[in-house]
Design a protein around this motif. Structure first.
Motif, PDB file in Angstrom:
ATOM      1  N   LEU A  76       0.928  -1.282   0.117  1.00  0.00           N
ATOM      2  CA  LEU A  76      -0.052   0.052  -0.110  1.00  0.00           C
ATOM      3  C   LEU A  76       0.765   1.220  -0.008  1.00  0.00           C
ATOM      4  O   LEU A  76       0.520   2.106  -0.738  1.00  0.00           O
ATOM      5  CB  LEU A  76      -0.857  -0.212   1.195  1.00  0.00           C
ATOM      6  CG  LEU A  76      -2.101  -1.191   1.021  1.00  0.00           C
ATOM      7  CD1 LEU A  76      -2.845  -1.175   2.545  1.00  0.00           C
ATOM      8  CD2 LEU A  76      -2.873  -0.869  -0.060  1.00  0.00           C
ATOM      9  N   GLU A 125       2.679   1.744  -3.472  1.00  0.00           N
ATOM     10  CA  GLU A 125       1.468   2.041  -4.487  1.00  0.00           C
ATOM     11  C   GLU A 125       1.373   3.680  -4.180  1.00  0.00           C
ATOM     12  O   GLU A 125       1.184   4.316  -5.376  1.00  0.00           O
ATOM     13  CB  GLU A 125       0.192   1.516  -4.095  1.00  0.00           C
ATOM     14  CG  GLU A 125      -0.953   1.858  -5.055  1.00  0.00           C
ATOM     15  CD  GLU A 125      -2.120   0.855  -4.935  1.00  0.00           C
ATOM     16  OE1 GLU A 125      -2.740   0.537  -5.989  1.00  0.00           O
ATOM     17  OE2 GLU A 125      -2.495   0.904  -3.729  1.00  0.00           O
ATOM     18  N   LYS A 126       1.168   4.255  -3.077  1.00  0.00           N
ATOM     19  CA  LYS A 126       1.153   5.572  -2.709  1.00  0.00           C
ATOM     20  C   LYS A 126       2.235   6.478  -3.400  1.00  0.00           C
ATOM     21  O   LYS A 126       2.192   7.668  -3.959  1.00  0.00           O
ATOM     22  CB  LYS A 126       0.898   5.904  -1.406  1.00  0.00           C
ATOM     23  CG  LYS A 126      -0.197   5.407  -0.759  1.00  0.00           C
ATOM     24  CD  LYS A 126      -1.458   6.262  -1.427  1.00  0.00           C
ATOM     25  CE  LYS A 126      -2.460   5.750  -0.636  1.00  0.00           C
ATOM     26  NZ  LYS A 126      -3.822   6.267  -1.481  1.00  0.00           N
TER      27      LYS A 126
END
Length: 163
Positions: free
Chosen positions: A82, A85-86
């Motif tokens: 996550l 991905e950011k």
């Protein structure tokens, strides 16, 4: 249809990933985003919030801010999907400074921990990272560094499909 229209306002991108640097470049252009893959997450009463990304994130020092490099892990390349991905989303949006959400074609090039190729899970992680950043088409590339001023997305896609 909407993806096609968003694709008209997008560039073909090369994303090179390593533990020390993330580089996003537009093919046949000097447009480039380079930074260290660090992300600062602040814990608030409403939840976790991204405070900073890149070199600025490393400088964040506070009791409720955690600074992480999601590409630094002992066994695999991506330690926190996550957060990785950011970081990639941030880089893609820095390249496409537009109100229209981009839908670029992206070549993902992992520069480290590729001995013996990628497992299907590692391949999927790279593909999902690009799709999470809005990619309409993703090519996973392993091999020598790519010169985005000379090569094109289609040429590299052809090279990967022939192998």
């Amino acid at each position: 249809m909407l993806t096609f229209l968003r694709g008209l306002f997008s560039n073909d991108l090369l994303v090179e990933l390593s533990q020390n640097k993330i580089s996003i470049q537009v093919f046949s252009s000097d447009i480039k985003y380079e930074d260290e893959p660090y992300i600062a997450i602040e814990k608030t009463k409403k939840g976790e919030v991204v405070k900073a990304i890149g070199k600025i994130a490393k400088q964040e020092t506070s009791g409720n801010i955690a600074v992480t490099n999601p590409f630094q892990h002992t066994r695999s390349f991506v330690g926190d999907f996550l957060l990785a991905e950011k970081i990639i989303q941030h880089g893609v949006f820095e390249i496409h400074k537009s109100r229209i959400r981009p839908a670029p074609r992206i070549i993902m090039h992992q520069l480290e921990k590729t001995e013996g190729g990628l497992t299907s899970i590692e391949d999927r992680i790279l593909r999902e990272l690009a799709l999470g950043a809005g990619a309409r088409e993703v090519v996973i590339y392993l091999g020598d560094k790519i010169n985005p001023k000379v090569d094109s997305f289609d040429a590299i896609k052809f090279r990967v499909s022939v192998c």
